[in-house]
Scaffold this motif. Structure first.
Motif, PDB file in Angstrom:
ATOM      1  N   ILE A   1       0.853  -1.191   0.000  1.00 32.87           N
ATOM      2  CA  ILE A   1       0.000   0.000   0.000  1.00 32.87           C
ATOM      3  C   ILE A   1       0.889   1.240   0.000  1.00 32.87           C
ATOM      4  N   SER A   2       0.666   2.121  -0.937  1.00 33.39           N
ATOM      5  CA  SER A   2       1.540   3.264  -1.166  1.00 33.39           C
ATOM      6  C   SER A   2       1.243   4.427  -0.236  1.00 33.39           C
ATOM      7  N   GLU A   3       2.217   5.353  -0.171  1.00 30.34           N
ATOM      8  CA  GLU A   3       2.026   6.584   0.602  1.00 30.34           C
ATOM      9  C   GLU A   3       0.838   7.375   0.071  1.00 30.34           C
ATOM     10  N   LEU A   4       0.674   7.385  -1.249  1.00 27.88           N
ATOM     11  CA  LEU A   4      -0.419   8.116  -1.874  1.00 27.88           C
ATOM     12  C   LEU A   4      -1.769   7.600  -1.386  1.00 27.88           C
ATOM     13  N   SER A   5      -1.916   6.290  -1.305  1.00 29.42           N
ATOM     14  CA  SER A   5      -3.177   5.704  -0.834  1.00 29.42           C
ATOM     15  C   SER A   5      -3.443   6.090   0.612  1.00 29.42           C
ATOM     16  N   PHE A   6      -2.390   6.061   1.449  1.00 27.42           N
ATOM     17  CA  PHE A   6      -2.543   6.478   2.843  1.00 27.42           C
ATOM     18  C   PHE A   6      -3.047   7.915   2.921  1.00 27.42           C
ATOM     19  N   ILE A   7      -2.443   8.790   2.138  1.00 30.37           N
ATOM     20  CA  ILE A   7      -2.820  10.204   2.151  1.00 30.37           C
ATOM     21  C   ILE A   7      -4.263  10.385   1.688  1.00 30.37           C
ATOM     22  N   LEU A   8      -4.652   9.680   0.632  1.00 28.91           N
ATOM     23  CA  LEU A   8      -6.013   9.792   0.111  1.00 28.91           C
ATOM     24  C   LEU A   8      -7.042   9.299   1.128  1.00 28.91           C
ATOM     25  N   VAL A   9      -6.728   8.220   1.822  1.00 29.42           N
ATOM     26  CA  VAL A   9      -7.642   7.701   2.853  1.00 29.42           C
ATOM     27  C   VAL A   9      -7.782   8.709   3.989  1.00 29.42           C
ATOM     28  N   ILE A  10      -6.670   9.316   4.387  1.00 30.84           N
ATOM     29  CA  ILE A  10      -6.708  10.317   5.460  1.00 30.84           C
ATOM     30  C   ILE A  10      -7.529  11.530   5.042  1.00 30.84           C
ATOM     31  N   VAL A  11      -7.316  12.004   3.818  1.00 27.12           N
ATOM     32  CA  VAL A  11      -8.062  13.168   3.317  1.00 27.12           C
ATOM     33  C   VAL A  11      -9.552  12.857   3.246  1.00 27.12           C
ATOM     34  N   ALA A  12      -9.890  11.672   2.733  1.00 31.97           N
ATOM     35  CA  ALA A  12     -11.304  11.279   2.633  1.00 31.97           C
ATOM     36  C   ALA A  12     -11.944  11.203   4.018  1.00 31.97           C
ATOM     37  N   SER A  13     -11.208  10.655   4.974  1.00 34.02           N
ATOM     38  CA  SER A  13     -11.724  10.563   6.341  1.00 34.02           C
ATOM     39  C   SER A  13     -11.902  11.939   6.967  1.00 34.02           C
ATOM     40  N   MET A  14     -10.950  12.822   6.704  1.00 33.22           N
ATOM     41  CA  MET A  14     -11.034  14.190   7.225  1.00 33.22           C
ATOM     42  C   MET A  14     -12.264  14.914   6.673  1.00 33.22           C
ATOM     43  N   LEU A  15     -12.568  14.675   5.401  1.00 30.42           N
ATOM     44  CA  LEU A  15     -13.747  15.307   4.815  1.00 30.42           C
ATOM     45  C   LEU A  15     -15.010  14.883   5.550  1.00 30.42           C
ATOM     46  N   HIS A  16     -15.128  13.599   5.811  1.00 22.59           N
ATOM     47  CA  HIS A  16     -16.316  13.142   6.542  1.00 22.59           C
ATOM     48  C   HIS A  16     -16.351  13.731   7.953  1.00 22.59           C
ATOM     49  N   LEU A  17     -15.230  13.680   8.648  1.00 25.77           N
ATOM     50  CA  LEU A  17     -15.179  14.170  10.023  1.00 25.77           C
ATOM     51  C   LEU A  17     -15.430  15.673  10.112  1.00 25.77           C
ATOM     52  N   SER A  18     -15.156  16.388   9.025  1.00 23.43           N
ATOM     53  CA  SER A  18     -15.417  17.831   9.007  1.00 23.43           C
ATOM     54  C   SER A  18     -16.910  18.140   9.017  1.00 23.43           C
ATOM     55  N   GLY A  19     -17.721  17.089   8.922  1.00 19.78           N
ATOM     56  CA  GLY A  19     -19.155  17.257   9.096  1.00 19.78           C
ATOM     57  C   GLY A  19     -19.486  17.771  10.487  1.00 19.78           C
ATOM     58  N   VAL A  20     -18.530  17.676  11.416  1.00 20.88           N
ATOM     59  CA  VAL A  20     -18.711  18.197  12.764  1.00 20.88           C
ATOM     60  C   VAL A  20     -18.931  19.710  12.745  1.00 20.88           C
ATOM     61  N   PHE A  21     -18.491  20.367  11.659  1.00 23.38           N
ATOM     62  CA  PHE A  21     -18.667  21.809  11.527  1.00 23.38           C
ATOM     63  C   PHE A  21     -20.017  22.185  10.918  1.00 23.38           C
ATOM     64  N   GLY A  22     -20.851  21.163  10.644  1.00 20.81           N
ATOM     65  CA  GLY A  22     -22.157  21.420  10.051  1.00 20.81           C
ATOM     66  C   GLY A  22     -22.152  21.503   8.550  1.00 20.81           C
ATOM     67  N   TRP A  23     -21.081  21.031   7.916  1.00 20.37           N
ATOM     68  CA  TRP A  23     -20.938  21.176   6.461  1.00 20.37           C
ATOM     69  C   TRP A  23     -21.874  20.273   5.673  1.00 20.37           C
ATOM     70  N   TYR A  24     -22.366  19.204   6.273  1.00 18.57           N
ATOM     71  CA  TYR A  24     -23.279  18.330   5.534  1.00 18.57           C
ATOM     72  C   TYR A  24     -24.584  19.043   5.187  1.00 18.57           C
ATOM     73  N   ASN A  25     -24.990  19.979   6.017  1.00 17.99           N
ATOM     74  CA  ASN A  25     -26.221  20.717   5.750  1.00 17.99           C
ATOM     75  C   ASN A  25     -25.975  22.094   5.155  1.00 17.99           C
ATOM     76  N   GLN A  26     -24.748  22.583   5.274  1.00 22.09           N
ATOM     77  CA  GLN A  26     -24.398  23.870   4.674  1.00 22.09           C
ATOM     78  C   GLN A  26     -22.984  23.764   4.120  1.00 22.09           C
ATOM     79  N   SER A  27     -22.881  23.279   2.890  1.00 25.89           N
ATOM     80  CA  SER A  27     -21.589  22.998   2.283  1.00 25.89           C
ATOM     81  C   SER A  27     -20.793  24.273   2.017  1.00 25.89           C
ATOM     82  N   PRO A  28     -19.504  24.289   2.345  1.00 24.46           N
ATOM     83  CA  PRO A  28     -18.657  25.440   2.031  1.00 24.46           C
ATOM     84  C   PRO A  28     -18.175  25.413   0.578  1.00 24.46           C
ATOM     85  N   PHE A  29     -18.535  24.363  -0.148  1.00 24.15           N
ATOM     86  CA  PHE A  29     -18.123  24.205  -1.542  1.00 24.15           C
ATOM     87  C   PHE A  29     -19.329  24.347  -2.474  1.00 24.15           C
ATOM     88  N   ILE A  30     -19.061  24.451  -3.752  1.00 21.23           N
ATOM     89  CA  ILE A  30     -20.134  24.574  -4.742  1.00 21.23           C
ATOM     90  C   ILE A  30     -20.979  23.309  -4.766  1.00 21.23           C
TER      91      ILE A  30
END
Length: 214
Positions: free
Chosen positions: A54-83
């Motif tokens: 398993i490559s470093e790139l895969s580790f980084i992508l998994v961490i980033v994907a997990s961080m995106l979900h966990l950032s739902g703690v800021f209420g982003w699932y109902n009010q997205s900061p992105f387009i």
């Protein structure tokens, strides 16, 4: 590679624990369990890193994907900061990360035959979608057990929208529940497709570069 993987792993664990602490201190406790689930996932990948290359790139992508979900703690699932709607983004990036790991596990079977490689890439793609479907099942079982709310194991999120059983039943009657699930699967499709193509392109570029050096 060994040293860099260790550093990435430690940083990932620290990030997830930081999310757990913030979830606790902010009172959005549903994301505490999610944070520790991702610590477990990352630990599993770390323990299997040599067996499956398993490559470093895969580790980084998994961490980033997990961080995106966990950032739902800021209420982003109902009010997205992105387009794009935030839930859609997390599914695209999440399956991108899953596809990267699946590719690393199965890339050893790539050969010179274009047909064989095409079939193998198709299997990688379907395997990624299968994992995404299992995640949807886990979410559903979590909803049956825990009900509505924020986090991986509940239905709904933070923000102005308050989900309750009455609203959810009304959604199911008009197809809202099904629409949500199918949109998740559709964006899983996009993330897995892009992820497999991206990983194949990156690895093919590395191989071609190595052949030129040789």
């Amino acid at each position: 590679m060994k040293k860099s993987i260790n550093i990435i792993f430690v940083i990932g664990v620290i990030i997830f624990l930081a999310y757990a602490y913030y979830s606790y201190s902010s009172g959005v406790t549903e994301y505490i369990s999610d944070s520790f689930i991702f610590v477990g996932v990352l630990l599993g990948l770390y323990l299997l890193r040599w067996k499956f290359d398993i490559s470093e790139l895969s580790f980084i992508l998994v961490i980033v994907a997990s961080m995106l979900h966990l950032s739902g703690v800021f209420g982003w699932y109902n009010q997205s900061p992105f387009i794009i709607q935030y839930d859609h983004l997390t599914h695209i990036v999440g399956l991108f990360g899953i596809a990267a790991v699946v590719f690393d596990i199965m890339k050893i079977y790539l050969v010179k035959s274009k047909f064989v490689n095409f079939m193998l890439l198709a299997m990688m793609f379907l395997a990624s979608l299968g994992i995404g479907s299992v995640v949807e099942q886990i979410e559903y079982l979590g909803y049956l057990k825990l009900g509505t709310g924020a986090g991986l194991l509940r239905f709904g999120g933070l923000g102005d929208t308050v989900f309750n059983e009455e609203i959810l039943r009304a959604m199911d009657i008009i197809g809202g529940g099904w629409i949500n699930t199918m949109l998740d699967l559709n964006y899983n499709f996009i993330g897995a497709f892009i992820g497999i193509l991206f990983m194949y392109s990156v690895n093919k570029f590395k191989l071609n570069k190595k052949r030129k050096i040789l």
